[in-house]
Design a protein around this motif. Structure first.
Motif, PDB file in Angstrom:
ATOM      1  N   SER A 121     -12.680 -43.263  27.112  1.00 56.60           N
ATOM      2  CA  SER A 121     -11.425 -43.447  26.305  1.00 56.60           C
ATOM      3  C   SER A 121     -10.503 -44.170  27.179  1.00 56.60           C
ATOM      4  CB  SER A 121     -10.863 -41.957  26.044  1.00 56.60           C
ATOM      5  OG  SER A 121     -10.746 -41.080  27.138  1.00 56.60           O
ATOM      6  N   ALA A 134     -11.137 -51.607  25.028  1.00 56.89           N
ATOM      7  CA  ALA A 134     -11.196 -50.333  24.266  1.00 56.89           C
ATOM      8  C   ALA A 134     -12.166 -49.376  24.491  1.00 56.89           C
ATOM      9  CB  ALA A 134     -10.965 -50.828  22.797  1.00 56.89           C
ATOM     10  N   GLY A 135     -12.028 -48.094  24.200  1.00 59.43           N
ATOM     11  CA  GLY A 135     -12.843 -47.106  24.161  1.00 59.43           C
ATOM     12  C   GLY A 135     -13.640 -46.920  22.921  1.00 59.43           C
ATOM     13  N   ILE A 136     -15.196 -46.717  23.014  1.00 58.51           N
ATOM     14  CA  ILE A 136     -15.856 -46.285  21.835  1.00 58.51           C
ATOM     15  C   ILE A 136     -16.744 -45.159  22.258  1.00 58.51           C
ATOM     16  CG2 ILE A 136     -16.042 -48.569  20.889  1.00 58.51           C
ATOM     17  CD1 ILE A 136     -18.729 -48.757  22.375  1.00 58.51           C
ATOM     18  N   LEU A 152     -14.607 -54.474  14.858  1.00 59.51           N
ATOM     19  CA  LEU A 152     -13.311 -53.834  15.383  1.00 59.51           C
ATOM     20  C   LEU A 152     -12.330 -54.388  14.141  1.00 59.51           C
ATOM     21  CD1 LEU A 152     -13.565 -55.346  18.999  1.00 59.51           C
ATOM     22  CD2 LEU A 152     -13.797 -52.992  18.313  1.00 59.51           C
ATOM     23  N   ALA A 185       2.064 -38.584  21.523  1.00 61.72           N
ATOM     24  CA  ALA A 185       0.873 -38.714  21.913  1.00 61.72           C
ATOM     25  C   ALA A 185       0.135 -39.800  20.918  1.00 61.72           C
ATOM     26  CB  ALA A 185       0.037 -37.623  22.225  1.00 61.72           C
ATOM     27  N   ASP A 186       0.636 -39.891  19.925  1.00 68.64           N
ATOM     28  CA  ASP A 186      -0.104 -40.788  18.702  1.00 68.64           C
ATOM     29  C   ASP A 186       0.910 -41.868  18.202  1.00 68.64           C
ATOM     30  OD1 ASP A 186       2.072 -39.447  17.434  1.00 68.64           O
ATOM     31  OD2 ASP A 186       0.733 -39.106  15.800  1.00 68.64           O
ATOM     32  N   ASN A 189      -1.315 -45.000  18.237  1.00 64.41           N
ATOM     33  CA  ASN A 189      -2.458 -44.699  17.459  1.00 64.41           C
ATOM     34  C   ASN A 189      -3.383 -46.086  16.841  1.00 64.41           C
ATOM     35  OD1 ASN A 189      -4.858 -43.311  17.065  1.00 64.41           O
ATOM     36  ND2 ASN A 189      -4.321 -42.250  15.260  1.00 64.41           N
ATOM     37  N   TYR A 190      -4.251 -46.364  17.273  1.00 63.32           N
ATOM     38  CA  TYR A 190      -4.893 -47.599  16.524  1.00 63.32           C
ATOM     39  C   TYR A 190      -4.199 -48.980  16.993  1.00 63.32           C
ATOM     40  CZ  TYR A 190      -7.230 -44.460  13.154  1.00 63.32           C
ATOM     41  OH  TYR A 190      -7.969 -43.384  12.733  1.00 63.32           O
ATOM     42  N   LYS A 221      -5.410 -48.269  21.312  1.00 66.02           N
ATOM     43  CA  LYS A 221      -6.797 -49.126  21.229  1.00 66.02           C
ATOM     44  C   LYS A 221      -6.970 -49.698  22.586  1.00 66.02           C
ATOM     45  CE  LYS A 221      -9.522 -51.696  18.282  1.00 66.02           C
ATOM     46  NZ  LYS A 221      -9.795 -52.042  16.893  1.00 66.02           N
ATOM     47  N   ASP A 276       2.351 -35.429  25.972  1.00 59.16           N
ATOM     48  CA  ASP A 276       3.775 -35.787  25.693  1.00 59.16           C
ATOM     49  C   ASP A 276       4.575 -34.636  25.862  1.00 59.16           C
ATOM     50  OD1 ASP A 276       2.809 -34.269  23.544  1.00 59.16           O
ATOM     51  OD2 ASP A 276       2.936 -35.626  21.893  1.00 59.16           O
TER      52      ASP A 276
END
Lengths: 417, 164
Positions: A121, A134-136, A152, A185-186, A189-190, A221, A276
């Motif tokens: 991550s 980016a992590g996968i 992606l 923390a989000d 996100n993305y 990401k 957070d």
């Protein structure tokens, strides 16, 4: 209409102009994996293929449980070494190298404008060099090995503009903790997160890596800094391939722009059990704890160790505290050794742990007992992550952790400047 | 449509509490993985979960590590879907790739409680609990192919065969 860095970097790979929201298929420049390569090998074998498509794109670094803590881990490592030999994978780093993100950067696979996928991550770290990374997951990595392709979604971008200058005793870690604490923390996100502005350029590459690394803790990401003179200087001695710097257009579209005057930020600490849950260090000043950890892929570079050594020099850590020093790589370790930092740490009664991930993910080398508290420079403080379910993790800068280790309680580092 | 009970959790359920780091680099059989699912969040879960049960959570489900077992262990435990207000990016990808349906519904996230009976109509895009019906948006086209193939490995296998 202009494009963001991520739109441009991914568009170059897709061979067309793309916009946030588009789903594209790309062949990345490199793909990174670590001890989880043994699981990836298992998935790869299920595909019935004999050979990976592009062995030269695979980078494997053993770092999570090194040296092997038990027979199962030893078997994993053995499986990976055999696979590396069988497939002719040229970029393999065994247990002596260090944490994958540091090793990958030192070996200069992280090039501006490149596209990198990692089955970890914190792969976001390479944004510090102007890369898209980016992590996968593992299954996706197996599929990449088999096809050299991944789908992606082109991310929207959150732009964070820095101005001002850091006050003494405040570091990149405090800045990213402040941002995560303020926004959640989000929040990203993305999304891609671009760290820009005059003060972004003031950060050293090591500090940029702290911010890009922890962009993952906002859900991002990828993180991103513009490549500049500092980046080029780093690459001059290390880069083994050509690259092209990619930057956002002035009229690019952003999801939002956040502005931070970093001169107003004071030392920050993330309290249990969420990254957070951030407070100023002064809010938890005096909280006793059992273990200090300075290092990891977040804060285990030479500048981090130097900050800690400056505070610890000629002193002893508190008798109730255990202090672990975890250099991010062999290269960092060697520099710290040559410049006398290791001597300072050992004199101060710290334990030097071999470069790797070990205690950060609760695998080995310093696990917490139930009820124990650690103050750490790592990047996650989820419940139970570093040991017992009832243990607690506080996250802070190397200066805060070093100062706290001296006093046996959480301490504002500014009194040691 | 299969039926099950709701296990309700809060926001930011992270991958460490879903599947602890200490197990992540060990190779385990699915039933072993299932026995550690949610260990650091809810020790009762692994003991009492039944096939068809549904996890319902708040925002940012699956944040943290890229470890795939955090999706695999729930599937191994028989969980038929995770319903949340939102999912962390890597978790979302991993779940799709392993064939664990992840459904976004703020309303279901808000209104369902632990122990509620629930069933899911995947084709119709509905989560049904007694009188209550919650809709979820269809998954992006790009991932439907992967789910239909039974996960990314199967999808890749088919792609490799086509290329031959």
């Amino acid at each position: 209409m202009g494009q963001t860095f991520s739109e441009k970097a991914l568009g170059r790979k897709a061979g067309k102009r793309v916009r946030a929201g588009d789903v594209i298929t790309v062949a990345p420049d490199y793909y990174l994996s670590h001890d989880n390569s043994s699981a990836i090998i298992g998935e790869f074998r299920k595909l019935g293929l004999k050979k990976v498509v592009a062995p030269e794109k695979i980078v494997i670094v053993l770092d999570h449980i090194v040296p092997a803590a038990d027979e199962k881990y030893a078997q994993n490592h053995k499986t990976i070494r055999e696979f590396v030999a069988e497939q002719g994978i040229p970029n393999f780093f065994d247990i002596d190298a260090g944490v994958c993100h540091q090793v990958f950067s030192e070996a200069s696979f992280a090039l501006p404008g490149s596209v990198i996928m990692g089955s970890d991550s914190h792969t976001t770290t390479y944004g510090a060099f102007g890369a898209f990374s980016a992590g996968i997951g593992r299954t996706e990595m197996a599929s990449l090995w088999a096809t050299d392709e991944i789908w992606l979604r082109v991310p929207e971008t959150l732009r964070i503009e820095f101005s001002g200058r850091l006050s003494p005793g405040v570091y990149a870690k405090d800045v990213i903790l402040k941002i995560i604490g303020d926004n959640g923390a989000d929040r990203a996100n993305y999304e891609a997160v671009e760290f820009v502005g005059p003060a972004a350029r003031d950060f050293s590459l090591a500090s940029r890596m702290v911010l890009a690394n922890m962009a993952a803790e906002m859900g991002a990401k990828n993180g991103y800094f513009e490549a500049d003179d500092k980046t080029l200087e780093w690459l001059r001695a290390r880069a083994k391939a050509d690259y092209e710097i990619v930057m956002s257009d002035p009229d690019a579209t952003y999801e939002a722009v956040l502005k931070y005057d970093i001169s107003t930020i004071e030392p920050q600490i993330a309290c249990p059990h969420a990254v957070d849950n951030v407070k100023p260090v002064t809010a938890v000043d005096g909280k006793p704890f059992h273990q200090a950890l300075i290092g990891t892929c977040t804060n285990g570079r030479f500048e981090d160790l130097a900050i800690a050594a400056k505070i610890l020099k000629g002193k002893k850590i508190h008798p109730r505290v255990r202090a672990l020093i975890l250099p991010a790589s062999r290269e960092v370790y060697l520099e710290a050794l040559k410049k006398g930092l290791i001597e300072i740490f050992v004199e101060a009664r710290c334990v030097i742990v071999n470069p790797g991930c070990g205690p950060c993910l609760g695998a080995h080398e310093g696990i917490l007992a139930p009820g124990e508290v650690v103050v750490s420079t790592s990047n996650r403080n989820f419940k139970g992550r570093m040991g017992g379910r009832d243990s607690e993790i506080y996250l802070a800068s190397p200066a805060t952790v070093a100062a706290s280790a001296l006093e046996g309680k959480i301490t504002d580092p500014r009194k040691y400047l | 449509m299969s039926k099950g009970k709701v296990w309700k959790y809060g926001d930011d359920v992270n991958t460490d509490v879903i599947y602890a780091g200490k197990y992540t680099y060990q190779q385990m059989r699915p039933e072993e993985m299932a026995s550690h699912a949610l260990e650091d969040l809810d020790p009762e879960f692994a003991k009492d979960v039944r096939p068809g049960d549904v996890i319902v959570a708040g925002k940012n489900f699956g944040c943290g590590s890229s470890r795939e077992q955090a999706a695999a262990c729930l599937r191994a435990a028989g969980v038929q879907a995770v319903v949340a207000k939102s999912f962390a990016r890597i978790y979302f990808r991993n779940a799709i790739n392993l064939g664990l349906p992840v459904l976004q519904s703020e309303e279901a996230s808000k209104n369902l409680k632990s122990g509620d009976d629930v069933e899911i109509d995947f084709g119709g895009g509905k989560i049904i609990s007694g009188e209550k019906v919650f809709k979820f948006p269809p998954l992006p086209d790009s991932v439907i192919g992967i789910l239909e193939a039974g996960g990314l490995l199967e999808w890749t296998k088919k792609k490799l065969e086509r290329a031959k």
